[in-house]
Design a protein around this motif. Structure first.
Motif, PDB file in Angstrom:
ATOM      1  N   SER A   1      80.355  23.217  23.531  1.00  0.00           N
ATOM      2  CA  SER A   1      80.736  23.149  22.122  1.00  0.00           C
ATOM      3  C   SER A   1      79.557  22.659  21.301  1.00  0.00           C
ATOM      4  O   SER A   1      78.614  22.060  21.824  1.00  0.00           O
ATOM      5  N   LEU A   2      79.636  22.939  19.999  1.00  0.00           N
ATOM      6  CA  LEU A   2      78.631  22.471  19.057  1.00  0.00           C
ATOM      7  C   LEU A   2      79.270  22.427  17.685  1.00  0.00           C
ATOM      8  O   LEU A   2      80.381  22.915  17.488  1.00  0.00           O
ATOM      9  N   GLU A   3      78.568  21.831  16.729  1.00  0.00           N
ATOM     10  CA  GLU A   3      79.058  21.803  15.359  1.00  0.00           C
ATOM     11  C   GLU A   3      78.195  22.735  14.531  1.00  0.00           C
ATOM     12  O   GLU A   3      76.991  22.523  14.367  1.00  0.00           O
ATOM     13  N   GLY A   4      78.806  23.809  14.060  1.00  0.00           N
ATOM     14  CA  GLY A   4      78.054  24.821  13.341  1.00  0.00           C
ATOM     15  C   GLY A   4      78.989  25.852  12.747  1.00  0.00           C
ATOM     16  O   GLY A   4      80.132  25.546  12.406  1.00  0.00           O
ATOM     17  N   ILE A   5      78.524  27.108  12.682  1.00  0.00           N
ATOM     18  CA  ILE A   5      79.321  28.151  12.017  1.00  0.00           C
ATOM     19  C   ILE A   5      79.934  29.138  13.003  1.00  0.00           C
ATOM     20  O   ILE A   5      80.728  29.987  12.608  1.00  0.00           O
ATOM     21  N   GLY A   6      79.550  29.076  14.295  1.00  0.00           N
ATOM     22  CA  GLY A   6      80.152  29.978  15.272  1.00  0.00           C
ATOM     23  C   GLY A   6      79.577  31.371  15.231  1.00  0.00           C
ATOM     24  O   GLY A   6      80.329  32.354  15.241  1.00  0.00           O
ATOM     25  N   ALA A   7      78.240  31.459  15.185  1.00  0.00           N
ATOM     26  CA  ALA A   7      77.579  32.766  15.225  1.00  0.00           C
ATOM     27  C   ALA A   7      76.505  32.732  16.304  1.00  0.00           C
ATOM     28  O   ALA A   7      75.721  31.783  16.376  1.00  0.00           O
ATOM     29  N   VAL A   8      76.484  33.748  17.155  1.00  0.00           N
ATOM     30  CA  VAL A   8      75.429  33.886  18.151  1.00  0.00           C
ATOM     31  C   VAL A   8      74.284  34.637  17.495  1.00  0.00           C
ATOM     32  O   VAL A   8      74.479  35.742  16.964  1.00  0.00           O
ATOM     33  N   LEU A   9      73.088  34.040  17.518  1.00  0.00           N
ATOM     34  CA  LEU A   9      71.944  34.601  16.802  1.00  0.00           C
ATOM     35  C   LEU A   9      70.893  35.114  17.765  1.00  0.00           C
ATOM     36  O   LEU A   9      70.805  34.668  18.909  1.00  0.00           O
ATOM     37  N   GLN A  10      70.070  36.036  17.296  1.00  0.00           N
ATOM     38  CA  GLN A  10      68.934  36.497  18.083  1.00  0.00           C
ATOM     39  C   GLN A  10      67.799  36.864  17.132  1.00  0.00           C
ATOM     40  O   GLN A  10      68.020  37.207  15.970  1.00  0.00           O
ATOM     41  N   ALA A  11      66.563  36.748  17.640  1.00  0.00           N
ATOM     42  CA  ALA A  11      65.400  37.128  16.848  1.00  0.00           C
ATOM     43  C   ALA A  11      65.173  38.622  16.973  1.00  0.00           C
ATOM     44  O   ALA A  11      65.233  39.182  18.072  1.00  0.00           O
ATOM     45  N   ARG A  12      64.937  39.274  15.851  1.00  0.00           N
ATOM     46  CA  ARG A  12      64.623  40.708  15.857  1.00  0.00           C
ATOM     47  C   ARG A  12      63.637  40.959  14.722  1.00  0.00           C
ATOM     48  O   ARG A  12      63.969  40.767  13.556  1.00  0.00           O
ATOM     49  N   ASP A  13      62.439  41.349  15.103  1.00  0.00           N
ATOM     50  CA  ASP A  13      61.342  41.509  14.140  1.00  0.00           C
ATOM     51  C   ASP A  13      61.155  40.170  13.412  1.00  0.00           C
ATOM     52  O   ASP A  13      61.086  39.134  14.049  1.00  0.00           O
TER      53      ASP A  13
ATOM     54  N   ARG B   1      72.994  24.527  12.136  1.00  0.00           N
ATOM     55  CA  ARG B   1      73.859  23.508  12.730  1.00  0.00           C
ATOM     56  C   ARG B   1      73.869  22.261  11.860  1.00  0.00           C
ATOM     57  O   ARG B   1      72.946  22.001  11.105  1.00  0.00           O
ATOM     58  N   GLY B   2      74.902  21.469  12.002  1.00  0.00           N
ATOM     59  CA  GLY B   2      74.999  20.223  11.232  1.00  0.00           C
ATOM     60  C   GLY B   2      76.319  19.544  11.490  1.00  0.00           C
ATOM     61  O   GLY B   2      77.134  20.011  12.281  1.00  0.00           O
ATOM     62  N   LYS B   3      76.533  18.445  10.811  1.00  0.00           N
ATOM     63  CA  LYS B   3      77.741  17.660  11.039  1.00  0.00           C
ATOM     64  C   LYS B   3      78.987  18.427  10.602  1.00  0.00           C
ATOM     65  O   LYS B   3      78.976  19.166   9.617  1.00  0.00           O
ATOM     66  N   LYS B   4      80.030  18.210  11.359  1.00  0.00           N
ATOM     67  CA  LYS B   4      81.319  18.834  11.075  1.00  0.00           C
ATOM     68  C   LYS B   4      81.757  18.526   9.652  1.00  0.00           C
ATOM     69  O   LYS B   4      81.550  17.420   9.128  1.00  0.00           O
ATOM     70  N   ASP B   5      82.349  19.525   8.993  1.00  0.00           N
ATOM     71  CA  ASP B   5      82.904  19.436   7.644  1.00  0.00           C
ATOM     72  C   ASP B   5      81.841  19.377   6.546  1.00  0.00           C
ATOM     73  O   ASP B   5      82.166  19.081   5.388  1.00  0.00           O
ATOM     74  N   THR B   6      80.576  19.638   6.891  1.00  0.00           N
ATOM     75  CA  THR B   6      79.555  19.770   5.862  1.00  0.00           C
ATOM     76  C   THR B   6      79.341  21.252   5.566  1.00  0.00           C
ATOM     77  O   THR B   6      79.709  22.121   6.361  1.00  0.00           O
ATOM     78  N   THR B   7      78.733  21.537   4.425  1.00  0.00           N
ATOM     79  CA  THR B   7      78.573  22.920   3.971  1.00  0.00           C
ATOM     80  C   THR B   7      77.154  23.418   4.214  1.00  0.00           C
ATOM     81  O   THR B   7      76.179  22.688   4.022  1.00  0.00           O
ATOM     82  N   VAL B   8      77.054  24.657   4.642  1.00  0.00           N
ATOM     83  CA  VAL B   8      75.770  25.339   4.744  1.00  0.00           C
ATOM     84  C   VAL B   8      75.892  26.663   4.006  1.00  0.00           C
ATOM     85  O   VAL B   8      76.923  27.336   4.080  1.00  0.00           O
ATOM     86  N   ARG B   9      74.845  27.020   3.246  1.00  0.00           N
ATOM     87  CA  ARG B   9      74.856  28.267   2.490  1.00  0.00           C
ATOM     88  C   ARG B   9      73.838  29.230   3.094  1.00  0.00           C
ATOM     89  O   ARG B   9      72.712  28.837   3.415  1.00  0.00           O
ATOM     90  N   LEU B  10      74.251  30.480   3.243  1.00  0.00           N
ATOM     91  CA  LEU B  10      73.405  31.499   3.846  1.00  0.00           C
ATOM     92  C   LEU B  10      73.149  32.622   2.854  1.00  0.00           C
ATOM     93  O   LEU B  10      74.068  33.076   2.165  1.00  0.00           O
ATOM     94  N   GLU B  11      71.891  33.047   2.783  1.00  0.00           N
ATOM     95  CA  GLU B  11      71.540  34.258   2.065  1.00  0.00           C
ATOM     96  C   GLU B  11      71.384  35.345   3.118  1.00  0.00           C
ATOM     97  O   GLU B  11      70.569  35.230   4.027  1.00  0.00           O
ATOM     98  N   ILE B  12      72.195  36.400   2.993  1.00  0.00           N
ATOM     99  CA  ILE B  12      72.319  37.411   4.045  1.00  0.00           C
ATOM    100  C   ILE B  12      71.828  38.770   3.544  1.00  0.00           C
ATOM    101  O   ILE B  12      72.148  39.190   2.425  1.00  0.00           O
TER     102      ILE B  12
END
Length: 755
Positions: free
Chosen positions: A253-265, A318-329
């Motif tokens: 387990s971890l505290e995060g958003i629940g996405a498996v990431l990989q490097a591509r280019d 990743r970060g502490k539970k119940d904190t917000t992270v913003r992503l530009e996708i």
């Protein structure tokens, strides 16, 4: 040993790491970094904290290791060899002149650690970085002219036993052949010269990009791993990043958003979403999306992460539970100039169920009778140590999960159970003993011998069994450590059949030392020193025999894949010897020996006429043949003839699979294309990668099916012969149920006893 309460005792994930990459794919390009790209500054220089971590590790290793060895000139020579083996095992970066320059370091690495001066080790790493970029740039330069594939050159791709190139000219020739082989593979796959040139130039440029991002922690990790593994194969140094990854692997387990990431280019790409995680629940993120920037909280500035190394991107997400992270996708279906999307997610605790225990039921035929056999696949002996110490009643645990699955399988009315431990490299010692306790009443499970020669038996004190019916444990060469404890105990108690290949042969126990608890500066909230995974004991079967080197021998053997000469404890030069001590005070719960001959005969008769088993043997023979090759021709006509022969064979395999299993015949392979496409995994489309993985998961598992049939045979024999059943079922077939309270909660560990 006053430090002991701060340590966590566990069995190392020994198989993991046995096939690890020899070194980080390293270095710094001579060109200027692109805007926004996170690049290390060369030459790398060791920090005070890194030097202190090295010395602190040495203090532990020279005092508390199971076979403590002085850190002196003799150990320095071992570290020297291990360090260069890690950085350049294939002898493709350094020359004999380089090695002559570094020769004085052979007796200086001990002083470097004791004196907290890592200048020498870092000078090696910096040259490695420089050489790696130089070689990639040299390879890129070769692409402009192309190659002549009409000659008689051959490429030796296994250079572990080769000498260091004597000079630059010989090194250039090695790289000319490496680059020719890369080109030829793509040419054989039908690519034209322009496409090949673009593909390889991009590949080598991406390699340089990754190399440029290596930092101090990578250099320290490489050097200290060389020291740790010079003491024994399973002692390891874990820098802060590696320690975080290990902790996540153990607690799932971890505290995060629940996405498996990989490097591509230049991008960090979403590979898949963890079911139930914030990313999945949002409905706004999908596989293939590329992360362009990351912001913390509701208003924190967005940080451009294009071109960053993946673990730096992960650290921001990743970060502490119940904190917000913003992503530009940048969405998966948008071009590079497509419209970006902005998504805010609240971090939660995410459980990685993919690595947790799973169950299924296999139906097998016994004459006119259909039998249900339960399968429990256990990838690792995981446990959330922190949650358990904190008294969390719902801490993650392999034993608790398996107990729950056994309850479900009983509800499914299965008649036998197979515990699948193939490629399970180990994990928690307490989980190994507690899991065994689900299948016996009470008694010792394993003996642990410490550095002073004192032996302590550890076992199951909780009365009752979660499963008292026919049982088998399926193992292979990748089953190691905690897997071997469990399999050995089941075998010694006569509790179940061991089926498969001889196991890995790891019989040592490691402690995890949090170096930040002992070093100067440990008051800092940010980890500085990392952790030391240190061998402190041996585990020995309750029958008195060690599993070290010899592993666990199955009662019913399956064909071996031939990796034993390259993979397993016996392949390590500094492995501990096999040991035998007096047996523990235990009594077998049954005698399975009357089953061995008749079940083996039934197994052999069945597989002799099984098309699936014959196909498996033929594919295994081909795998062994390819694995034993160490060089290839660089002549196009010769390789094309080999390719046609290989493709013909793969077509035959595919047609046979189709005939046996149905479908298109590709469901038992990792790729629908039987030939080599010349691409690296991250050069294929994500869609094709995920499709291949999905197909592999759905593939027919012939060894597992046969193990289920063997247990089905056993069930039939016991139903037909009450006297035999009384002999081979535990406690004469007497039912001993485990109380609900015991299956619901495992008692917390006692701080004074090892777990």
């Amino acid at each position: 040993m006053s430090f002991r309460p701060a340590l966590v005792l566990f069995l190392a994930l020994s198989a993991a790491g046995a096939y690890a990459q020899n070194a980080p794919d390293a270095s710094q390009a001579a060109t200027s970094p692109e805007p926004g790209r996170k690049v290390s500054t060369l030459p790398l220089k060791p920090t005070v904290a890194e030097a202190q971590a090295a010395q602190l590790s040495a203090r532990f290793l020279t005092r508390f290791h199971y076979q403590a060895q002085p850190l002196d000139d003799a150990m320095s020579a071992k570290i020297y060899k291990a360090y260069f083996d890690a950085l350049d095992s294939e002898k493709v970066f350094f020359t004999q002149a380089d090695m002559a320059k570094f020769e004085p370091l052979k007796t200086q690495f001990d002083d470097a650690i004791w004196n907290q001066d890592l200048t020498g080790p870092f000078s090696v790493f910096n040259l490695y970085v420089e050489r790696a970029v130089d070689r990639m740039n040299y390879a890129r330069g070769l692409l402009a002219k192309g190659f002549d594939f009409n000659g008689n050159d051959s490429y030796n791709f296994d250079r572990k036993k080769a000498a260091w190139p004597k000079d630059q000219a010989e090194l250039d020739d090695v790289w000319r052949k490496r680059t020719m082989n890369d080109w030829l593979r793509l040419k054989l796959a039908g690519k034209n010269d322009d496409d090949i040139r673009k593909t390889l130039d991009k590949r080598y440029a991406n390699y340089i990009t990754r190399v440029r991002q290596l930092d101090n922690e990578d250099a320290t990790q490489a050097f200290m791993t060389a020291y740790a593994e010079s003491t024994d194969p399973h002692t390891d140094y874990l820098g802060p990043r590696a320690a975080d990854s290990f902790d996540i692997a153990m607690k799932l387990s971890l505290e995060g958003i629940g996405a498996v990431l990989q490097a591509r280019d230049d991008y960090t790409q979403v590979r898949e979403l963890v079911p139930g995680g914030p990313a999945s629940k949002s409905g706004k993120i999908k596989p293939g999306d590329r992360i362009v920037a990351i912001g913390q909280g509701e208003t924190g500035p967005m940080v451009d992460v294009v071109g960053w190394r993946q673990d730096d991107v992960v650290k921001l997400i990743r970060g502490k539970k119940d904190t917000t992270v913003r992503l530009e996708i940048l969405p998966a279906d948008a071009g590079l100039d497509g419209k970006h999307e902005f998504i805010a997610l609240v971090r939660k605790k995410v459980t990685m169920e993919e690595q947790a225990a799973k169950k299924k039921v296999i139906d097998v035929k016994d004459g006119d009778v259909d039998r249900k056999i339960g399968i429990i696949e256990l990838p690792t002996f995981y446990q959330d140590f922190g949650a358990r110490r904190a008294g969390d009643a719902n801490f993650k645990s392999a034993t608790r999960d398996v107990a729950k699955l056994l309850t479900e399988l009983k509800a499914d009315k299965v008649e036998g159970v197979v515990i699948d431990l193939r490629n399970n490299g180990g994990g928690s010692l307490s989980e190994a003993t507690e899991l065994t306790g689900l299948f016996i009443d009470t008694g010792p499970v394993v003996q642990v011998r410490d550095a002073r020669g004192q032996v302590e038996a550890q076992g199951d004190d909780a009365p009752g069994m979660a499963w008292d019916g026919p049982l088998a444990v399926l193992v292979n060469r990748g089953s190691a450590s905690a897997s071997e404890i469990f399999a050995a105990a089941i075998q010694d108690y006569g509790r179940g059949l061991i089926i498969g290949e001889p196991t890995f042969g790891k019989g040592t126990v490691q402690n995890l030392v949090d170096l930040d608890k002992f070093g100067r500066g440990s008051s800092s909230e940010k980890p500085q020193y990392g952790e030391l995974k240190m061998t402190i004991a041996e585990f020995i079967r309750i029958n008195g025999d060690s599993t070290q080197l010899r592993g666990v021998t199955p009662d019913i053997k399956f064909p071996e894949n031939g990796d034993a000469k390259d993979f397993g404890e016996s392949t390590y030069d500094n492995a501990l010897p096999w040991r035998q001590i007096p047996p523990a005070d235990y009594k077998p719960v049954a005698d399975l020996k009357p089953l061995f001959v008749p079940l083996t005969q039934k197994h052999e008769a069945r597989v002799a006429t099984s098309p699936a088993w014959k196909l498996m043997l033929d594919e295994l023979a081909q795998y062994k043949k390819l694995r034993d090759k160490t060089d290839v021709s660089l002549n196009f006509a010769a390789r094309q003839a080999e390719r046609k022969q290989y493709d013909t064979m793969q077509t035959d395999f595919r047609n046979r699979r189709k005939s046996i299993f149905g479908g298109d015949g590709s469901d038992n392979t990792t790729d629908d294309n039987s030939g080599d496409d010349g691409l690296n995994p991250n050069e294929r489309s994500l869609k094709s990668e995920l499709k291949s993985e999905s197909a592999a998961k759905k593939a027919k598992d012939t060894p597992l099916d046969e193990a289920a049939h063997i247990v089905g045979d056993e069930v039939g024999m016991l139903k037909a012969d009450g006297k035999l059943a009384a002999t081979v079922l535990p406690y004469g077939g007497k039912k001993i149920d485990m109380a609900p309270a015991q299956t619901a909660q495992v008692p917390p560990p006692q701080p004074s006893s090892p777990h």
